[in-house]
Design a protein around this motif. Structure first.
Motif, mmCIF file in Angstrom:
data_model
loop_
_atom_site.group_PDB
_atom_site.id
_atom_site.type_symbol
_atom_site.label_atom_id
_atom_site.label_comp_id
_atom_site.label_asym_id
_atom_site.label_seq_id
_atom_site.Cartn_x
_atom_site.Cartn_y
_atom_site.Cartn_z
ATOM 1 N N THR A 34 46.798 37.247 41.069
ATOM 2 C CA THR A 34 46.752 36.215 40.031
ATOM 3 C C THR A 34 45.927 35.007 40.480
ATOM 4 O OG1 THR A 34 48.937 35.375 40.681
ATOM 5 C CG2 THR A 34 48.862 36.911 38.835
ATOM 6 N N VAL A 35 45.998 34.646 41.749
ATOM 7 C CA VAL A 35 45.183 33.524 42.226
ATOM 8 C C VAL A 35 43.698 33.876 42.144
ATOM 9 C CG1 VAL A 35 44.531 32.190 44.285
ATOM 10 C CG2 VAL A 35 46.936 32.427 43.662
ATOM 11 N N PHE A 36 43.318 35.032 42.711
ATOM 12 C CA PHE A 36 41.908 35.426 42.655
ATOM 13 C C PHE A 36 41.468 35.670 41.221
ATOM 14 C CE2 PHE A 36 42.610 36.919 47.171
ATOM 15 C CZ PHE A 36 41.875 35.884 47.733
ATOM 16 N N GLY A 37 42.346 36.245 40.413
ATOM 17 C CA GLY A 37 42.021 36.486 39.009
ATOM 18 C C GLY A 37 41.789 35.200 38.249
ATOM 19 N N CYS A 38 42.654 34.214 38.452
ATOM 20 C CA CYS A 38 42.470 32.921 37.777
ATOM 21 C C CYS A 38 41.183 32.235 38.243
ATOM 22 C CB CYS A 38 43.682 32.019 38.006
ATOM 23 S SG CYS A 38 45.126 32.509 37.042
ATOM 24 N N MET A 39 40.876 32.386 39.510
ATOM 25 C CA MET A 39 39.615 31.816 40.004
ATOM 26 C C MET A 39 38.429 32.459 39.290
ATOM 27 S SD MET A 39 40.496 31.588 44.080
ATOM 28 C CE MET A 39 38.889 30.978 44.595
ATOM 29 N N LYS A 40 38.415 33.782 39.209
ATOM 30 C CA LYS A 40 37.310 34.493 38.559
ATOM 31 C C LYS A 40 37.253 34.204 37.065
ATOM 32 C CE LYS A 40 37.744 38.352 41.761
ATOM 33 N NZ LYS A 40 38.292 39.714 41.881
ATOM 34 N N LEU B 224 40.347 38.822 34.555
ATOM 35 C CA LEU B 224 41.426 39.235 33.649
ATOM 36 C C LEU B 224 42.135 40.481 34.179
ATOM 37 C CD1 LEU B 224 42.863 38.652 30.994
ATOM 38 C CD2 LEU B 224 41.158 40.078 29.859
ATOM 39 N N ILE B 225 41.363 41.437 34.693
ATOM 40 C CA ILE B 225 41.953 42.648 35.266
ATOM 41 C C ILE B 225 42.838 42.292 36.457
ATOM 42 C CG2 ILE B 225 41.399 44.757 36.554
ATOM 43 C CD1 ILE B 225 38.980 45.072 34.609
ATOM 44 N N ASP B 226 42.376 41.390 37.302
ATOM 45 C CA ASP B 226 43.188 40.947 38.442
ATOM 46 C C ASP B 226 44.499 40.314 37.980
ATOM 47 O OD1 ASP B 226 41.285 41.809 40.261
ATOM 48 O OD2 ASP B 226 40.613 39.797 40.820
ATOM 49 N N ILE B 227 44.422 39.448 36.994
ATOM 50 C CA ILE B 227 45.622 38.758 36.488
ATOM 51 C C ILE B 227 46.618 39.767 35.918
ATOM 52 C CG2 ILE B 227 46.488 37.158 34.727
ATOM 53 C CD1 ILE B 227 43.751 35.642 35.079
#
Length: 144
Positions: free
Chosen positions: A33-39, A67-70
């Motif tokens: 979620t952290v990396f996803g929100c960053m992207k 979005l996929i990461d989140i």
């Protein structure tokens, strides 16, 4: 007759597995979620200053990866935690495993070897969750 330590080791092992799985799920939830929100939310030039690849891919691709990461991070933890459709945790773990394999191939093909250690850490953790929640310690939805 089984030895008394044998009788006590099975519940202890099961409890240790449960604890390990919950820790892994929280770690993957936080990381994805952290990396996803960053992207998804950060300006691309900021991301390109931190990582090489965000400036080299179309913005829609970058945002889709976020979005996929989140969704993957949320899927690893929330269905199991709420016990609402907990089987989704297994599907999210499978998706996260596949995502890490694709990321490993993507970064390797671009010569971005500095990105590989993170993928090499996330992949086995996601595999552990997939195995644990899929086979050894699945979360069961409440009846009723």
């Amino acid at each position: 007759m089984p030895h008394s330590s044998t009788l006590h080791s099975a519940p202890t092992a099961a409890k240790s597995l449960q604890i390990g799985l919950w820790i892994a799920q929280v770690l993957i939830f936080v990381a994805f979620t952290v990396f996803g929100c960053m992207k998804f939310f950060m300006p691309i030039d900021h991301l390109a200053a931190m990582w090489v690849w965000p400036g080299d891919v179309p913005p829609r691709f970058l945002r889709l990866m976020g979005l996929i990461d989140i969704v993957g991070g949320a899927g690893i933890l929330l269905p199991a935690l709420t016990r609402i459709l907990p089987r989704l945790t297994v599907l999210a773990a499978l998706g996260c495993v596949l995502l890490q394999i694709v990321a490993f191939i993507f970064h390797s093909s671009r010569g971005e070897l500095s990105a590989l250690p993170l993928n090499a850490i996330l992949l086995p953790v996601c595999l552990f969750i997939l195995w644990g929640r899929g086979k050894k310690a699945p979360i069961i939805a409440p009846r009723g």
